[in-house]
Write a protein that holds these residues in place. Sequence first.
Motif, short mmCIF file in Angstrom:
data_model
loop_
_atom_site.label_atom_id
_atom_site.label_comp_id
_atom_site.label_asym_id
_atom_site.label_seq_id
_atom_site.Cartn_x
_atom_site.Cartn_y
_atom_site.Cartn_z
N MET A 1 0.84 -1.18 0.00
CA MET A 1 0.00 0.00 0.00
C MET A 1 0.89 1.24 0.00
SD MET A 1 -3.04 1.04 2.68
CE MET A 1 -1.93 1.15 4.10
N PRO A 2 0.67 2.19 -0.89
CA PRO A 2 1.48 3.41 -0.92
C PRO A 2 1.25 4.24 0.34
CG PRO A 2 -0.37 3.60 -2.41
CD PRO A 2 -0.34 2.17 -1.96
N PRO A 3 2.19 5.10 0.70
CA PRO A 3 2.04 5.90 1.92
C PRO A 3 0.88 6.88 1.84
CG PRO A 3 4.31 5.93 1.11
CD PRO A 3 3.47 5.34 0.02
N ALA A 4 0.26 7.13 2.98
CA ALA A 4 -0.73 8.19 3.14
C ALA A 4 -0.36 8.93 4.42
CB ALA A 4 -2.14 7.61 3.23
N ILE A 5 0.17 10.12 4.27
CA ILE A 5 0.68 10.87 5.42
C ILE A 5 -0.48 11.27 6.34
CG2 ILE A 5 1.86 12.97 6.17
CD1 ILE A 5 3.52 12.84 3.62
N ILE A 6 -0.32 10.99 7.62
CA ILE A 6 -1.32 11.34 8.63
C ILE A 6 -1.00 12.69 9.26
CG2 ILE A 6 -2.33 10.65 10.84
CD1 ILE A 6 -1.76 7.75 10.03
N THR A 7 0.27 12.94 9.55
CA THR A 7 0.67 14.19 10.20
C THR A 7 0.31 15.38 9.33
OG1 THR A 7 2.53 13.11 11.31
CG2 THR A 7 2.61 15.51 11.14
N ASP A 8 -0.45 16.32 9.88
CA ASP A 8 -0.78 17.53 9.14
C ASP A 8 -0.62 18.79 9.99
OD1 ASP A 8 -2.88 17.24 10.86
OD2 ASP A 8 -4.45 17.26 9.34
N ALA B 1 6.83 11.20 1.97
CA ALA B 1 6.91 9.83 2.47
C ALA B 1 6.90 8.90 1.25
CB ALA B 1 5.75 9.52 3.40
N GLU B 2 7.79 7.95 1.22
CA GLU B 2 7.92 7.10 0.04
C GLU B 2 8.22 5.66 0.43
OE1 GLU B 2 10.12 7.37 -4.35
OE2 GLU B 2 10.88 8.54 -2.64
#
Length: 264
Positions: free
Chosen positions: A1-8, A67-68
């Motif tokens: 699964m590709p990254p999905a950044i949570i920190t915003d 993120a990669e």
Amino acid sequence: MPPAIITDFLPDGTVGAPYSELLTADGSMPITWNVENGSLPAGLTLIGDTISGTPTAAGTFLFTVKAENSEGSDTEELSITITTSGDVTQRKEPRYISRTLTDGAPNGMEIMVSGERIRTDTRLHVARIASNAEGYGAYSEAIGEASEEGRLLLSCNIWLTGGFRGRVTVSFHVGEAYNGGVITILHYNRNRLETYTAVVEDGWASIVVDALSPFAVIHTGIVMPNKIVLDPPKTGGAQAAGGALLTLAACAAAVAFGRRRKGV
């Protein structure tokens, strides 16, 4: 699964005071982090998934992190405000309140996410995951098998832009035809497959989780009050389950007929 950044969001720092904040993302591990645009405050560095150090200059610093992993990448624009010890101006932190968010899946099934600590600026998003999708480990195998058996009602990725704290309830509107029945819900949580069962009430099947990521809703074929589901009814509002329900009364009549023929 590709990254999905949570920190915003990143909190303020103070000149001369140690600073350390973790960056988080969903996705297959390992995930590598880099600053793609802009720059961190002087004195801070990004090592692994952590921004840390001791700021040496005041100001607001804008930058983009990336993120990669082997399956893709994601970026997020962030900022850090560094103040001096005598500066009382502080950046306002996001508010977390009790909220209920709804959205529709591509197949028309309504999805609801509710929790006590969801950010005020958060939005709910749902995206379909194909039944033959690869890269999700045991989740891919499970949805593929369920699809072949005709039991897969929904496979999707669910996420919130803005985020939440604690736990949230995720609900799927499978339809009133399933009331009293049991639905299986798969959750691919941090590269681990979790399996839940939920009894349908008022057309909804719900589970409580501490993270959002791919979910799958699977019809179990279990006996329901006064009927047996042979084929899953179509979801989405008032669509009826044509030809899919066999009443227990009919089953009982068939059994009685068989007994009479045997002279029981």
